[in-house]
Scaffold this motif. Structure first.
Motif, short mmCIF file in Angstrom:
data_model
loop_
_atom_site.label_atom_id
_atom_site.label_comp_id
_atom_site.label_asym_id
_atom_site.label_seq_id
_atom_site.Cartn_x
_atom_site.Cartn_y
_atom_site.Cartn_z
N GLY A 246 0.87 -0.62 -0.07
CA GLY A 246 -0.01 0.07 -0.09
C GLY A 246 0.85 1.27 -0.09
O GLY A 246 1.93 1.58 0.18
N ILE A 247 0.25 2.40 -0.56
CA ILE A 247 0.69 3.52 -0.32
C ILE A 247 -0.20 4.66 1.21
O ILE A 247 -1.35 4.82 0.83
N ALA A 248 0.96 4.97 1.33
CA ALA A 248 -0.05 5.86 2.25
C ALA A 248 0.69 7.12 2.36
O ALA A 248 1.20 7.78 2.06
N THR A 249 -0.21 7.63 2.43
CA THR A 249 -0.32 10.03 2.64
C THR A 249 -0.01 10.46 3.80
O THR A 249 -0.86 10.01 4.88
N VAL A 250 0.87 11.45 3.99
CA VAL A 250 1.05 12.11 5.59
C VAL A 250 1.40 13.81 4.82
O VAL A 250 1.42 14.31 2.96
N SER A 251 0.88 14.35 5.44
CA SER A 251 1.12 15.95 4.80
C SER A 251 2.27 16.37 5.35
O SER A 251 3.54 15.53 6.22
N GLY A 252 2.36 16.84 4.27
CA GLY A 252 4.20 17.53 4.87
C GLY A 252 4.21 18.84 3.58
O GLY A 252 4.12 19.77 3.86
N ALA B 283 -2.42 10.90 8.53
CA ALA B 283 -2.60 12.37 9.53
C ALA B 283 -2.73 13.59 8.47
O ALA B 283 -1.40 13.75 7.28
N THR B 284 -2.95 14.75 8.71
CA THR B 284 -3.51 15.99 8.42
C THR B 284 -2.69 16.92 8.68
O THR B 284 -2.32 18.04 7.74
N TYR B 285 -2.22 16.61 10.14
CA TYR B 285 -1.57 17.71 11.27
C TYR B 285 -0.31 17.23 11.63
O TYR B 285 -0.85 15.90 12.37
N PRO B 286 0.55 17.35 11.92
CA PRO B 286 1.72 16.79 13.27
C PRO B 286 0.99 17.07 14.64
O PRO B 286 0.05 17.63 14.72
#
Length: 371
Positions: A60-66, A95-98
């Motif tokens: 899978g490909i996981a996504t995160v904000s950065g 996650a959208t925010y740290p």
């Protein structure tokens, strides 16, 4: 630190520059496919390399904000999988925010300690004059039209942390995680399930810096090197969510491989290499054709050394952590040789210092030119 054009338009096509004259490395594999999960704040050539590699199963490909907000990173991942004709690979939103850091805290930090070169999703303007394009600043829930076209695929309903926890329990000791963005999802997974890291096979991450030095002579390379002249331990992936990085690095992984900025200063995406790789006329190569920007590789080194560890020329075994005190060095890398670490949870990491650049270029060309 990763710069704007890397993941705004050319990030997904980032290659090393130079002529290809080396033997293509042999990708390490066992009798069964190697299992891997990508966690990233966009979709880069690194993912395409691994997707096209033999004897590799991308779970899978996981996504995160950065560099991007998570929703935009998700759109890039979905579109990247469509281009690669790999609709079988799920994209899971993270996650959208740290965990603690925020845009307002970053503005306050800059008011106290000086300007950051790159702030990712929070970036409004450049401090100094540059030819590099600036991604449009927007809210977390806005997804602008993508330069590759917008995806028709939809993400999984499962969230990234729970997906990764489920995968390491389903395949204990077999799942590698390649982390090329902030570590928020990994920290959440570890806090939700203290067995998470110990059940994975390994963590390979692009992030942090020790003492990067300019190795090439191009103007773009010089501009990149200036970034670390006064702050050699600061890198964006770690700086965006320092608390998550510290939690992740202290987790009981069986093996951790750190790919800091340092080896990337020997790499550069050039027009010559873009022309060479685009000659294959594959869907991916057609996007690469528009991607020359002369910036270093970052994520692609992490993907390459995971595919073929023999590409690592020199490395060091160091205990690594992150400064999470809100001061001038907030988000900087801390490192110690054996015996010097404070021993409050730091883990030993294999830190990649230099790589075999010609062989890595050959590997990238070979993988991307495949139908």
């Amino acid at each position: 630190m990763k710069l704007a054009s890397f993941k705004h338009f050319t990030r997904a096509c980032l290659l090393a520059g130079g002529l290809i004259g080396a033997i293509v490395p042999s990708i390490v594999h066992a009798e069964t496919d190697r299992m891997v999960i990508f966690d990233d704040d966009g979709f880069a050539l690194a993912q395409w390399m691994v997707l096209k590699a033999p004897h590799v199963k991308v779970l899978g490909i996981a996504t995160v904000s950065g560099d991007f907000w998570q929703k935009e990173a998700t759109a890039y991942a979905l579109r990247g999988l469509e281009i690669a004709n790999r609709k079988d690979v799920p994209v899971v939103q993270g996650a959208t925010y740290p965990l603690v850091n925020s845009e307002k805290l970053t503005d306050k930090w800059e008011a106290l300690y000086g300007k950051l070169v790159w702030k990712g999703a929070w970036m409004r303007s450049w401090v100094e004059k540059t030819t590099q394009p600036l991604p449009p600043y927007h809210a977390a829930d806005v997804v602008p039209d993508l330069p590759w076209g917008n995806p028709t695929l939809k993400p999984s309903a499962e969230n990234a942390a729970m997906f990764m926890i489920r995968m390491v329990h389903q395949y204990p000791g077999q799942v590698s995680i390649i982390e090329c963005g902030p570590m928020t999802n990994l920290a959440l997974a570890q806090k939700l399930d203290p067995e998470f890291a110990s059940l994975a096979k390994e963590l390979v991450y692009m992030g942090g810096s020790l003492n990067p030095r300019q190795k090439l002579t191009s103007p773009a390379s010089a501009q990149f090197a200036r970034e670390f002249g006064n702050s050699p331990r600061r890198e964006f992936n770690i700086r965006f969510d320092p608390e998550a990085a510290s939690i992740t690095m202290r987790a009981p992984w069986k093996r951790i491989v750190m790919v800091p900025v340092d080896p990337s200063t020997e790499t550069e995406m050039s027009a010559e290499f873009v022309k060479d790789i685009a000659a294959a006329d594959t869907p991916i190569a057609r996007i690469v054709k528009r991607s020359a920007n002369n910036f270093p590789l970052w994520d692609e080194i992490a993907a390459a050394v995971w595919l073929d560890p023999s590409l690592i020329r020199t490395s060091a075994d160091l205990y690594v952590d992150v400064n999470t005190m809100f001061g001038a060095q907030y988000g900087d890398i801390l490192s110690w040789s054996e015996g010097y670490q404070p021993d409050v949870g730091e883990q030993k990491e294999k830190v990649v210092l230099t790589i075999d650049v010609p062989r890595m270029k050959a590997l990238i060309k070979d993988l991307i030119s495949k139908p």
